[in-house]
Design a protein around this motif. Structure first.
Motif, PDB file in Angstrom:
ATOM      1  N   VAL A 495       0.837  -1.198   0.000  1.00  0.00           N
ATOM      2  CA  VAL A 495       0.000   0.000   0.000  1.00  0.00           C
ATOM      3  C   VAL A 495       0.875   1.252   0.000  1.00  0.00           C
ATOM      4  O   VAL A 495       2.034   1.219   0.420  1.00  0.00           O
ATOM      5  CB  VAL A 495      -0.965   0.055   1.210  1.00  0.00           C
ATOM      6  N   ALA A 496       0.304   2.337  -0.490  1.00  0.00           N
ATOM      7  CA  ALA A 496       0.993   3.632  -0.481  1.00  0.00           C
ATOM      8  C   ALA A 496       0.020   4.702  -0.013  1.00  0.00           C
ATOM      9  O   ALA A 496      -1.114   4.768  -0.487  1.00  0.00           O
ATOM     10  CB  ALA A 496       1.512   3.975  -1.880  1.00  0.00           C
ATOM     11  N   MET A 497       0.462   5.523   0.929  1.00  0.00           N
ATOM     12  CA  MET A 497      -0.368   6.596   1.462  1.00  0.00           C
ATOM     13  C   MET A 497      -0.197   7.871   0.643  1.00  0.00           C
ATOM     14  O   MET A 497       0.872   8.124   0.086  1.00  0.00           O
ATOM     15  CB  MET A 497       0.008   6.897   2.914  1.00  0.00           C
ATOM     16  N   ARG A 498      -1.245   8.671   0.609  1.00  0.00           N
ATOM     17  CA  ARG A 498      -1.220   9.964  -0.084  1.00  0.00           C
ATOM     18  C   ARG A 498      -1.063  11.061   0.959  1.00  0.00           C
ATOM     19  O   ARG A 498      -1.858  11.183   1.878  1.00  0.00           O
ATOM     20  CB  ARG A 498      -2.533  10.139  -0.858  1.00  0.00           C
ATOM     21  N   PHE A 499      -0.001  11.858   0.864  1.00  0.00           N
ATOM     22  CA  PHE A 499       0.314  12.959   1.779  1.00  0.00           C
ATOM     23  C   PHE A 499       0.273  12.543   3.256  1.00  0.00           C
ATOM     24  O   PHE A 499      -0.475  13.111   4.048  1.00  0.00           O
ATOM     25  CB  PHE A 499      -0.643  14.140   1.568  1.00  0.00           C
ATOM     26  N   PRO A 500       1.070  11.559   3.658  1.00  0.00           N
ATOM     27  CA  PRO A 500       1.088  11.206   5.084  1.00  0.00           C
ATOM     28  C   PRO A 500       1.780  12.281   5.916  1.00  0.00           C
ATOM     29  O   PRO A 500       2.758  12.886   5.494  1.00  0.00           O
ATOM     30  CB  PRO A 500       1.893   9.903   5.098  1.00  0.00           C
ATOM     31  N   ARG A 501       1.247  12.525   7.108  1.00  0.00           N
ATOM     32  CA  ARG A 501       1.889  13.458   8.035  1.00  0.00           C
ATOM     33  C   ARG A 501       1.562  13.007   9.458  1.00  0.00           C
ATOM     34  O   ARG A 501       0.569  12.310   9.699  1.00  0.00           O
ATOM     35  CB  ARG A 501       1.437  14.897   7.825  1.00  0.00           C
ATOM     36  N   ILE A 502       2.397  13.400  10.381  1.00  0.00           N
ATOM     37  CA  ILE A 502       2.221  12.986  11.770  1.00  0.00           C
ATOM     38  C   ILE A 502       1.160  13.866  12.417  1.00  0.00           C
ATOM     39  O   ILE A 502       1.309  15.087  12.498  1.00  0.00           O
ATOM     40  CB  ILE A 502       3.547  13.059  12.531  1.00  0.00           C
ATOM     41  N   SER A 503       0.087  13.227  12.843  1.00  0.00           N
ATOM     42  CA  SER A 503      -1.012  13.957  13.473  1.00  0.00           C
ATOM     43  C   SER A 503      -0.833  14.052  14.993  1.00  0.00           C
ATOM     44  O   SER A 503      -1.079  15.098  15.594  1.00  0.00           O
ATOM     45  CB  SER A 503      -2.335  13.253  13.160  1.00  0.00           C
ATOM     46  N   ARG A 504      -0.402  12.952  15.598  1.00  0.00           N
ATOM     47  CA  ARG A 504      -0.176  12.930  17.050  1.00  0.00           C
ATOM     48  C   ARG A 504       0.920  11.938  17.382  1.00  0.00           C
ATOM     49  O   ARG A 504       1.127  10.955  16.668  1.00  0.00           O
ATOM     50  CB  ARG A 504      -1.449  12.513  17.804  1.00  0.00           C
ATOM     51  N   ILE A 505       1.608  12.176  18.479  1.00  0.00           N
ATOM     52  CA  ILE A 505       2.554  11.206  19.032  1.00  0.00           C
ATOM     53  C   ILE A 505       1.822  10.453  20.129  1.00  0.00           C
ATOM     54  O   ILE A 505       1.427  11.033  21.144  1.00  0.00           O
ATOM     55  CB  ILE A 505       3.804  11.913  19.602  1.00  0.00           C
ATOM     56  N   ARG A 506       1.619   9.149  19.922  1.00  0.00           N
ATOM     57  CA  ARG A 506       0.779   8.356  20.829  1.00  0.00           C
ATOM     58  C   ARG A 506       1.626   7.621  21.867  1.00  0.00           C
ATOM     59  O   ARG A 506       1.791   6.405  21.825  1.00  0.00           O
ATOM     60  CB  ARG A 506      -0.054   7.355  20.026  1.00  0.00           C
ATOM     61  N   THR A 507       2.195   8.372  22.823  1.00  0.00           N
ATOM     62  CA  THR A 507       2.965   7.725  23.890  1.00  0.00           C
ATOM     63  C   THR A 507       2.061   6.906  24.802  1.00  0.00           C
ATOM     64  O   THR A 507       2.548   6.090  25.591  1.00  0.00           O
ATOM     65  CB  THR A 507       3.710   8.782  24.715  1.00  0.00           C
ATOM     66  N   ASP A 508       0.750   7.119  24.705  1.00  0.00           N
ATOM     67  CA  ASP A 508      -0.204   6.421  25.563  1.00  0.00           C
ATOM     68  C   ASP A 508      -0.592   5.046  25.031  1.00  0.00           C
ATOM     69  O   ASP A 508      -1.263   4.273  25.709  1.00  0.00           O
ATOM     70  CB  ASP A 508      -1.485   7.253  25.692  1.00  0.00           C
ATOM     71  N   LYS A 509      -0.161   4.720  23.795  1.00  0.00           N
ATOM     72  CA  LYS A 509      -0.647   3.496  23.160  1.00  0.00           C
ATOM     73  C   LYS A 509       0.484   2.493  22.969  1.00  0.00           C
ATOM     74  O   LYS A 509       1.528   2.827  22.408  1.00  0.00           O
ATOM     75  CB  LYS A 509      -1.273   3.836  21.806  1.00  0.00           C
ATOM     76  N   PRO A 510       0.306   1.253  23.392  1.00  0.00           N
ATOM     77  CA  PRO A 510       1.342   0.233  23.167  1.00  0.00           C
ATOM     78  C   PRO A 510       1.503  -0.059  21.681  1.00  0.00           C
ATOM     79  O   PRO A 510       0.526  -0.049  20.917  1.00  0.00           O
ATOM     80  CB  PRO A 510       0.798  -0.996  23.908  1.00  0.00           C
ATOM     81  N   ALA A 511       2.721  -0.341  21.264  1.00  0.00           N
ATOM     82  CA  ALA A 511       2.982  -0.607  19.848  1.00  0.00           C
ATOM     83  C   ALA A 511       2.189  -1.814  19.353  1.00  0.00           C
ATOM     84  O   ALA A 511       1.781  -1.859  18.184  1.00  0.00           O
ATOM     85  CB  ALA A 511       4.473  -0.827  19.630  1.00  0.00           C
ATOM     86  N   ALA A 512       1.955  -2.789  20.224  1.00  0.00           N
ATOM     87  CA  ALA A 512       1.224  -3.999  19.811  1.00  0.00           C
ATOM     88  C   ALA A 512      -0.198  -3.686  19.375  1.00  0.00           C
ATOM     89  O   ALA A 512      -0.825  -4.470  18.655  1.00  0.00           O
ATOM     90  CB  ALA A 512       1.217  -5.017  20.944  1.00  0.00           C
ATOM     91  N   GLU A 513      -0.737  -2.524  19.791  1.00  0.00           N
ATOM     92  CA  GLU A 513      -2.117  -2.162  19.459  1.00  0.00           C
ATOM     93  C   GLU A 513      -2.207  -1.247  18.246  1.00  0.00           C
ATOM     94  O   GLU A 513      -3.285  -0.744  17.918  1.00  0.00           O
ATOM     95  CB  GLU A 513      -2.777  -1.490  20.670  1.00  0.00           C
ATOM     96  N   ALA A 514      -1.087  -1.031  17.556  1.00  0.00           N
ATOM     97  CA  ALA A 514      -1.125  -0.216  16.328  1.00  0.00           C
ATOM     98  C   ALA A 514      -1.888  -0.965  15.239  1.00  0.00           C
ATOM     99  O   ALA A 514      -2.164  -2.160  15.346  1.00  0.00           O
ATOM    100  CB  ALA A 514       0.298   0.090  15.866  1.00  0.00           C
ATOM    101  N   ASP A 515      -2.229  -0.248  14.176  1.00  0.00           N
ATOM    102  CA  ASP A 515      -3.034  -0.830  13.102  1.00  0.00           C
ATOM    103  C   ASP A 515      -2.259  -1.885  12.319  1.00  0.00           C
ATOM    104  O   ASP A 515      -1.015  -1.905  12.307  1.00  0.00           O
ATOM    105  CB  ASP A 515      -3.491   0.270  12.140  1.00  0.00           C
ATOM    106  N   SER A 516      -3.003  -2.734  11.623  1.00  0.00           N
ATOM    107  CA  SER A 516      -2.426  -3.753  10.755  1.00  0.00           C
ATOM    108  C   SER A 516      -2.526  -3.303   9.298  1.00  0.00           C
ATOM    109  O   SER A 516      -3.318  -2.428   8.944  1.00  0.00           O
ATOM    110  CB  SER A 516      -3.162  -5.080  10.929  1.00  0.00           C
ATOM    111  N   VAL A 517      -1.725  -3.930   8.451  1.00  0.00           N
ATOM    112  CA  VAL A 517      -1.807  -3.663   7.007  1.00  0.00           C
ATOM    113  C   VAL A 517      -3.191  -4.031   6.490  1.00  0.00           C
ATOM    114  O   VAL A 517      -3.747  -3.345   5.617  1.00  0.00           O
ATOM    115  CB  VAL A 517      -0.709  -4.440   6.253  1.00  0.00           C
ATOM    116  N   ASP A 518      -3.778  -5.070   7.044  1.00  0.00           N
ATOM    117  CA  ASP A 518      -5.133  -5.464   6.633  1.00  0.00           C
ATOM    118  C   ASP A 518      -6.135  -4.343   6.887  1.00  0.00           C
ATOM    119  O   ASP A 518      -7.055  -4.129   6.089  1.00  0.00           O
ATOM    120  CB  ASP A 518      -5.572  -6.737   7.375  1.00  0.00           C
ATOM    121  N   ASN A 519      -5.972  -3.634   8.002  1.00  0.00           N
ATOM    122  CA  ASN A 519      -6.868  -2.508   8.285  1.00  0.00           C
ATOM    123  C   ASN A 519      -6.753  -1.431   7.207  1.00  0.00           C
ATOM    124  O   ASN A 519      -7.750  -0.829   6.795  1.00  0.00           O
ATOM    125  CB  ASN A 519      -6.542  -1.896   9.655  1.00  0.00           C
TER     126      ASN A 519
END
Length: 525
Positions: A495-519
């Motif tokens: 997949v390729a994103m169009r104009f990606p940019r950092i919206s927030r730094i999520r220090t509150d969220k564990p890395a294991a709970e990040a999104d999947s490629v399937d999502n």
């Protein structure tokens, strides 16, 4: 050359737009021809030195201090011109420094074999700031915060002319622009504008959100889909055929299929897309065609260019910009109906009775190639620039995904001391279990304070180094905003994103709970 070097140096340390304008105006007034013309060409991206490329300059640095030390120095400084300018030393026996005109005119005549000796002699003769300016000139990456439009505004100001008047004659001129300066400063006739094949400065829209719409009368506005392509202007007259970017850059060479399809005279505003069997392809497909000096037959066949027209500025020797949008639209509809034009079609209007109905249609439309809506007053003339009131862009809300930082690299210019370019990934099932796959790279969206925090985090959590790239612990979640997504065979994740940019730094969220490629793939449906 030294005066041009002082100009670039001053511009690089001056953040204010009006102050930059004054610096350029002063230089253009005080510098004689042809140097001021060549400087204007450099500031507007109009110079290219085919015999002096970055690879040659890197070779100079490697000869001076060795390949490894130069690579380390370049990585630390973050800018090729600055690195080479600092490691070189002035030789008093080298003779006087060259003028800007001498540099340009000599390199235009020089062969590839002659160029290295010429450049070394000039680098010996210049001081460190002069060397830096020369090298910036050669690479074309000035990075002094001056757009082509700002430089044209400065040259217009010295002749008390509107910048749009300069824009209209610009593409009939060649550097070093003596007829332009003669007109602006010496009372000579205005240069020819190439009639209908000239670039006409674009009218731009202001962003708007749903709450602001309630203050406007929907009966006064017309709506169109905002196509996810590249804004272009098609211009043809007297046998001349041109395709311009929104900023007035001639991009005809990259799109010969569009140029060949022009069998009319006029100037049209539209969106450059890739279109297959009446369907608009994702923006990623158009990216394959952008910024190419040559286009292969295979590329032309697999990524066919198309222009979706939404306005007409000039038609059959008549300037229509003073008419209202409804009148121009009627003329455009009548013209497009005269015959089939395979590379051109008309952007349809979106009917609506009130803002609530239009908002519902905006939410329902998630097709590829559409990123929101354009709103235009029916009585609006085509006015260059960004006037307040007549045109608005109502973009779709960005998509969001929680991703994990994987790699970081230092930026360039003012960011050369900071890790500011971040590669991030999402989870997928791999051969050895769950793994991160890169899905994009972002280098903006954060504040200066957040940049300092991210830079320290990268330094504190580095696990590997690959040249200038640092691999970091897979711990930090970044909320990424992006305008669209498409399948891509060039990316490991698919997949390729169009104009990606950092919206927030999520220090509150564990890395294991990040999104999947399937999502992310589900967003394609």
């Amino acid at each position: 050359m030294q005066a041009f070097a002082r100009l670039l140096d001053s511009l690089s340390f001056q953040p204010a737009r009006n102050a930059k304008l004054r610096l350029i105006e002063t230089y253009l007034r005080e510098t004689p021809d042809p140097d001021r013309g060549w400087a204007l060409a450099a500031l507007t991206g109009g110079l290219d030195f085919s015999s002096a490329k970055p690879a040659l300059l890197r070779g100079f640095g490697q000869e001076k201090i060795g390949e490894e030390l130069f690579a380390l120095s370049y990585d630390y400084v973050g800018d090729l011109a600055e690195t080479l300018a600092l490691i070189w030393e002035t030789d008093p026996a080298a003779g006087p420094p060259p003028t800007l005109g001498e540099v340009v005119e000599t390199l235009q005549r020089a062969t590839r074999t002659q160029t290295p000796a010429i450049l070394k002699r000039w680098l010996d003769a210049l001081d460190s700031t002069g060397r830096w300016a020369l090298l910036k000139l050669l690479t074309g990456a000035l990075r002094v915060g001056v757009s082509a439009r700002l430089a044209k505004q400065a040259v217009a100001n010295i002749g008390d002319q509107p910048v749009d008047a300069v824009e209209e004659v610009w593409h009939g001129l060649e550097a070093p622009y003596r007829p332009l300066f003669d007109w602006l400063l010496n009372g000579a006739p205005r240069p020819s504008s190439n009639a209908g094949a000239a670039f006409l400065p674009a009218m731009l829209a202001n962003p708007i959100d749903r709450a602001e719409l309630d203050a406007l009368d929907p009966a006064h506005f017309r709506a169109e889909w905002k196509w996810d392509g590249i804004r272009v202007q098609v211009a043809a007259s007297g046998g001349l055929k041109r395709l311009y970017s929104r900023a007035g850059e001639d991009v005809s060479g990259a799109f010969p299929d569009i140029i060949e399809a022009i069998d009319f005279e006029g100037v049209f505003d539209g969106e450059l897309l890739v279109r297959r069997e009446s369907a608009v392809a994702p923006f990623n497909d158009l990216q394959q065609r952008l910024n190419r000096k040559t286009v292969t037959p295979k590329m032309l066949k697999e990524h066919p260019a198309h222009v979706r027209l939404y306005d007409v500025l000039w038609l059959e020797s008549e300037d229509l910009r003073g008419l209202g949008f409804d009148e121009r639209r009627a003329r455009l509809e009548s013209w497009i109906a005269q015959k089939e034009r395979p590379r051109f079609d008309l952007s349809p209007l979106v009917s609506f009775a009130d803002w609530a109905e239009l908002a519902a249609k905006r939410e329902e439309m998630r097709a590829d190639g559409i990123e929101g809506l354009m709103l235009k007053r029916g009585d609006s003339a085509y006015v260059a620039g960004r006037p307040k009131g007549p045109w608005f862009k109502w973009k779709r809300d960005p998509m969001l995904a929680d991703c994990v930082m994987m790699y970081a690299q230092r930026g360039h210019g003012k960011r050369s001391s900071f890790y500011s370019d971040f590669t991030f990934g999402c989870w997928r099932d791999g051969a050895e279990g769950r793994e991160l796959a890169p899905v994009g790279k972002a280098y903006f969206g954060f504040t200066d304070e957040e940049l300092r925090w991210l830079d320290k985090w990268v330094r504190d959590h580095t696990v590997n180094r690959y040249g200038p790239v640092r691999e970091v612990e897979q711990k930090l979640v970044l909320e990424i905003a992006f305008d669209g997504i498409a399948r891509s065979t060039r990316h490991k994740s698919g997949v390729a994103m169009r104009f990606p940019r950092i919206s927030r730094i999520r220090t509150d969220k564990p890395a294991a709970e990040a999104d999947s490629v399937d999502n992310l793939l589900r967003l394609l449906s």
